[in-house]
Design a protein around this motif. Structure first.
Motif, mmCIF file in Angstrom:
data_model
loop_
_atom_site.group_PDB
_atom_site.id
_atom_site.type_symbol
_atom_site.label_atom_id
_atom_site.label_comp_id
_atom_site.label_asym_id
_atom_site.label_seq_id
_atom_site.Cartn_x
_atom_site.Cartn_y
_atom_site.Cartn_z
ATOM 1 N N VAL A 157 42.043 31.420 45.623
ATOM 2 C CA VAL A 157 42.092 32.530 44.664
ATOM 3 C C VAL A 157 43.372 32.439 43.829
ATOM 4 C CG1 VAL A 157 42.316 35.039 44.431
ATOM 5 C CG2 VAL A 157 40.608 34.071 45.975
ATOM 6 N N GLY A 158 44.482 32.085 44.467
ATOM 7 C CA GLY A 158 45.726 31.889 43.721
ATOM 8 C C GLY A 158 45.565 30.800 42.670
ATOM 9 N N GLY A 159 44.923 29.697 43.050
ATOM 10 C CA GLY A 159 44.684 28.613 42.105
ATOM 11 C C GLY A 159 43.739 29.024 40.983
ATOM 12 N N GLY A 160 42.697 29.787 41.329
ATOM 13 C CA GLY A 160 41.763 30.266 40.307
ATOM 14 C C GLY A 160 42.441 31.201 39.316
ATOM 15 N N LEU A 161 43.301 32.080 39.842
ATOM 16 C CA LEU A 161 44.047 32.981 38.961
ATOM 17 C C LEU A 161 45.021 32.176 38.099
ATOM 18 C CD1 LEU A 161 44.310 36.040 38.410
ATOM 19 C CD2 LEU A 161 46.192 36.087 40.047
ATOM 20 N N GLY A 162 45.594 31.134 38.689
ATOM 21 C CA GLY A 162 46.481 30.258 37.930
ATOM 22 C C GLY A 162 45.753 29.547 36.800
ATOM 23 N N LEU A 163 44.505 29.173 37.056
ATOM 24 C CA LEU A 163 43.707 28.534 36.015
ATOM 25 C C LEU A 163 43.490 29.483 34.841
ATOM 26 C CD1 LEU A 163 41.969 26.121 35.080
ATOM 27 C CD2 LEU A 163 40.033 27.150 36.321
ATOM 28 N N ALA A 164 43.200 30.747 35.147
ATOM 29 C CA ALA A 164 42.993 31.739 34.090
ATOM 30 C C ALA A 164 44.296 32.008 33.330
ATOM 31 C CB ALA A 164 42.458 33.037 34.694
ATOM 32 N N PHE A 165 45.385 32.203 34.064
ATOM 33 C CA PHE A 165 46.683 32.456 33.426
ATOM 34 C C PHE A 165 47.102 31.248 32.595
ATOM 35 C CE2 PHE A 165 48.942 36.007 35.976
ATOM 36 C CZ PHE A 165 47.775 36.762 36.001
ATOM 37 N N GLY A 166 46.963 30.070 33.195
ATOM 38 C CA GLY A 166 47.407 28.856 32.525
ATOM 39 C C GLY A 166 46.628 28.577 31.252
ATOM 40 N N TRP A 167 45.326 28.816 31.296
ATOM 41 C CA TRP A 167 44.489 28.574 30.125
ATOM 42 C C TRP A 167 44.946 29.424 28.952
ATOM 43 C CZ3 TRP A 167 40.947 31.439 27.176
ATOM 44 C CH2 TRP A 167 40.128 30.683 26.328
#
Length: 310
Positions: free
Chosen positions: A90-100
């Motif tokens: 979930v941390g990685g998924g949230l990071g993907l959204a933030f990073g994008w």
């Protein structure tokens, strides 16, 4: 060891020896807190120290990892290793959204976008039912590792946290010293030149942002199981400020610096707690002294003076 210089090999085995011996001297829960935050600081350092991206919103990944791990362990009865893995994902998924959303900006603009997104996440955590609002998720069970080994004992939980910490530390070291890591350093030093060489720098930055967020989520997940609680403190901005302090104090762009920085900050918080607000004042003084006297951080300055790679 593969990829380690001689000083790094010596420092690594010294760290492992300290992890093994420390429970006989110090309180295991305190040591577990140090390792959780050391891993969080290492994750943050992977982003700022090796790519030059300063995130002001890393608490979002740490806190959501804590919430997801706590909820899945308590409400769904997931075993601790699966719950921690879920927190990392979930941390990685949230990071993907933030990073994008943020990765195409640089400098202060990147930092402020991550801060804004993290504060939005904080607001959502105050509203979502599963987070428990201001009460948080309490009474989180440590459960049984692989469904077999009880982690109620502090020493049993300590062993799990130690193994995860060392494994993630080695993973970060491998990332940094891989061809992928060399490209990250090239982006940090001169992004236009890396682009001219044919590297899609935005893709590399997004990948390392996701990796950093995932490891931060794992750190948060471990912390929620150690203390049996996940709260709004874990996702609030001061948590992002703390991890920045840890990385700067130990030395950004060094492998062992964030570990040392986290150990110093958590030790100050623990042993200066009876002085109340003076803990924050002391942290501020230490930070100012470090910036003035050790511009590269404690480990960074030591490595520079002795021409070591730490």
């Amino acid at each position: 060891m593969m990829g380690f210089s001689r000083p790094q090999t010596a420092a690594f085995w010294l760290m492992v020896a300290a992890i093994m011996i420390a429970p006989a001297i110090l309180y295991p829960v305190f040591l577990m807190k140090v390792m959780c935050f050391a891993l969080f600081a290492c994750a943050f350092n992977l982003l700022i120290g090796y790519v030059g991206l300063g995130s002001f919103g890393h608490a979002a990944f740490f806190g959501m990892g804590a919430y997801i791990t706590a909820y899945s362990a308590k409400a769904w009865g997931w075993t601790p290793e699966i719950a921690i893995l879920a927190g990392g994902l979930v941390g990685g998924g949230l990071g993907l959204a933030f990073g994008w959303l943020a990765i195409r900006r640089q400098g202060i603009y990147f930092a402020m976008i991550t801060l804004a997104l993290a504060q939005m996440n904080y607001f959502l955590c105050t509203q979502w039912d599963f987070t428990g609002g201001e009460d948080g998720i309490q009474g989180v069970p440590r459960g049984n590792l692989f469904g077999l080994f009880s982690l109620k004992s502090d020493l049993a939980m300590y062993a799990v946290v130690a193994v995860i910490f060392v494994a993630c530390f080695l993973l970060i070291h491998r990332i940094v010293h891989s061809p992928f890591g060399q490209v990250l350093k090239a982006i940090r030093e001169n992004e236009p030149r890396a682009t001219s060489l044919g590297y899609r720098t935005d893709d590399y930055k997004l990948m390392v942002f996701v990796l950093s967020a995932a490891i931060a989520g794992i750190a948060g997940g471990m912390k929620s199981l150690v203390f049996g609680i996940a709260t709004l403190t874990d996702v609030n901005f001061p948590m992002s400020g703390e991890v920045i302090l840890m990385a700067l104090l130990g030395g950004m762009g060094t492998i062992f610096g964030p570990v040392v920085g986290a150990a110093i900050v958590i030790t100050m918080q623990n042993y200066l707690a009876p002085f109340g607000a003076w803990v924050t004042v002391t942290q501020g003084v230490v930070f100012v002294v470090c910036v003035l006297a050790f511009r590269r951080g404690l480990i960074g300055e030591l490595a520079a003076r002795r021409r070591l790679s730490l």
